[in-house]
Design an enzyme around this catalytic site. Structure first.
Site, mmCIF file in Angstrom:
data_model
loop_
_atom_site.group_PDB
_atom_site.id
_atom_site.type_symbol
_atom_site.label_atom_id
_atom_site.label_comp_id
_atom_site.label_asym_id
_atom_site.label_seq_id
_atom_site.Cartn_x
_atom_site.Cartn_y
_atom_site.Cartn_z
ATOM 1 N N HIS A 118 1.281 -1.210 -0.136
ATOM 2 C CA HIS A 118 -0.083 -0.181 -0.419
ATOM 3 C C HIS A 118 0.403 1.576 0.084
ATOM 4 O O HIS A 118 0.642 2.240 -0.976
ATOM 5 C CB HIS A 118 -1.206 -0.281 1.333
ATOM 6 C CG HIS A 118 -2.158 0.745 1.335
ATOM 7 N ND1 HIS A 118 -3.120 1.263 0.748
ATOM 8 C CD2 HIS A 118 -1.423 2.815 1.589
ATOM 9 C CE1 HIS A 118 -3.558 2.332 1.132
ATOM 10 N NE2 HIS A 118 -2.733 3.228 1.868
ATOM 11 N N GLU A 119 2.077 1.404 0.975
ATOM 12 C CA GLU A 119 2.611 2.512 1.019
ATOM 13 C C GLU A 119 3.452 3.134 -0.393
ATOM 14 O O GLU A 119 3.563 4.098 -0.667
ATOM 15 C CB GLU A 119 3.552 2.714 2.647
ATOM 16 C CG GLU A 119 3.025 2.383 3.790
ATOM 17 C CD GLU A 119 1.294 3.407 4.325
ATOM 18 O OE1 GLU A 119 1.750 4.562 2.667
ATOM 19 O OE2 GLU A 119 0.718 3.886 4.366
ATOM 20 N N HIS A 122 1.659 3.884 -3.021
ATOM 21 C CA HIS A 122 1.676 5.952 -2.837
ATOM 22 C C HIS A 122 3.245 6.038 -3.599
ATOM 23 O O HIS A 122 3.241 7.644 -4.495
ATOM 24 C CB HIS A 122 1.732 6.171 -1.468
ATOM 25 C CG HIS A 122 0.122 6.403 -0.531
ATOM 26 N ND1 HIS A 122 -1.018 6.199 -1.753
ATOM 27 C CD2 HIS A 122 0.538 5.965 0.757
ATOM 28 C CE1 HIS A 122 -1.813 6.515 -0.788
ATOM 29 N NE2 HIS A 122 -1.722 5.608 0.635
ATOM 30 N N HIS A 128 -5.912 6.674 -2.961
ATOM 31 C CA HIS A 128 -6.385 5.879 -2.327
ATOM 32 C C HIS A 128 -7.675 4.964 -3.450
ATOM 33 O O HIS A 128 -8.217 5.766 -4.102
ATOM 34 C CB HIS A 128 -7.307 5.704 -1.068
ATOM 35 C CG HIS A 128 -6.064 6.277 0.286
ATOM 36 N ND1 HIS A 128 -6.244 6.640 1.136
ATOM 37 C CD2 HIS A 128 -5.236 5.304 0.323
ATOM 38 C CE1 HIS A 128 -5.638 6.555 2.482
ATOM 39 N NE2 HIS A 128 -4.640 5.770 1.942
ATOM 40 N N CYS A 129 -7.643 3.918 -2.928
ATOM 41 C CA CYS A 129 -8.997 2.965 -4.323
ATOM 42 C C CYS A 129 -10.167 3.030 -3.547
ATOM 43 O O CYS A 129 -10.376 2.397 -2.642
ATOM 44 C CB CYS A 129 -7.986 2.729 -4.455
ATOM 45 S SG CYS A 129 -9.053 1.162 -5.778
ATOM 46 N N CYS A 134 -8.669 -3.593 -2.839
ATOM 47 C CA CYS A 134 -7.679 -4.053 -3.850
ATOM 48 C C CYS A 134 -6.680 -3.482 -2.727
ATOM 49 O O CYS A 134 -7.105 -2.595 -1.271
ATOM 50 C CB CYS A 134 -7.872 -2.126 -4.854
ATOM 51 S SG CYS A 134 -6.464 -1.503 -5.145
ATOM 52 N N CYS A 153 -6.212 -3.723 -7.681
ATOM 53 C CA CYS A 153 -6.793 -3.852 -8.831
ATOM 54 C C CYS A 153 -6.645 -3.680 -9.685
ATOM 55 O O CYS A 153 -5.198 -3.215 -10.186
ATOM 56 C CB CYS A 153 -8.432 -2.908 -8.265
ATOM 57 S SG CYS A 153 -8.217 -0.910 -8.668
ATOM 58 N N CYS A 156 -5.829 0.254 -10.724
ATOM 59 C CA CYS A 156 -4.167 0.803 -9.631
ATOM 60 C C CYS A 156 -2.985 -0.089 -10.170
ATOM 61 O O CYS A 156 -1.325 0.373 -10.746
ATOM 62 C CB CYS A 156 -4.379 0.261 -8.102
ATOM 63 S SG CYS A 156 -5.038 0.982 -6.906
HETATM 64 ZN ZN LIG Z 1 -2.346 5.240 2.458
HETATM 65 ZN ZN LIG Z 2 -7.342 -0.121 -6.489
#
Ligand SMILES: [Zn+2]
Ligand SMILES: [Zn+2]
Length: 163
Positions: A118-119, A122, A128-129, A134, A153, A156
């Site tokens: 996740h990080e 970025h 954010h999704c 996701c 996803c 992304c």
């Molecule tokens: Zn985040």
């Molecule tokens: Zn996504």
């Protein structure tokens, strides 16, 4: 944290991002970012310091045991520079033991992988999704972290993992 554990995390990230990923063993010292009134460590300050050693061609992920915060939130699982080279995750609230439950090492690693992906997402410019499954879905509780997958996803993935 054990080096073998970090190697497992690095291997998972290498697999997901399809790049080589290695562990830098020098410790990440966040003591300077301690806020005595909160008893926590200021995430943004550590990220800033981390970025001094980063280069634009790579991504640098700090993995910390410290309980991190940003001023507007009670805690953060991690923080990243949007489109920048650095990301930071905290393992502090990812263990079942933190919630008074028996240890589940597999679940702990899975949570760390999701938070790291996740990080790092970025750092590739992703925000954010809205897709809850996701990995870029915003999660502020481990229950939500456990619901989403470690994968991007399709939309992304087009940004984070260009073919
Ligand atoms: Zn985040
Ligand atoms: Zn996504």
């Amino acid at each position: 944290m054990a080096l073998e554990w970090l190697d497992e995390l690095a291997a998972a990230l290498a697999h997901i991002f399809r790049v080589s990923c290695h562990v830098i063993t020098s410790p990440l010292d966040g003591a300077f970012a301690f806020d005595p009134s909160r008893g926590q460590y200021h995430s943004t300050a550590i990220l800033e310091r981390l970025s001094r050693t980063a280069s634009e061609e790579t991504r640098l992920l700090g993995v910390s045991e410290l309980d991190l915060f940003v001023p507007v939130l009670t805690f953060v699982f991690g923080e990243a520079q949007l489109q920048g080279p650095c990301a930071l995750i905290s393992l502090h609230r990812l263990r079942e033991e933190f919630y008074g439950l028996p240890a589940r090492p597999g679940l702990f690693l899975e949570r760390a992988i999701k938070e790291a992906v996740h990080e790092l997402g970025h750092t590739f410019g992703l925000r954010h999704c809205p897709n809850w499954s996701c990995v870029m879905a915003s999660t502020h509780a481990v229950e939500r972290l456990d619901l989403k997958s470690a994968k991007f996803c399709a939309s992304c993935a087009r940004i984070a993992l260009p073919a």
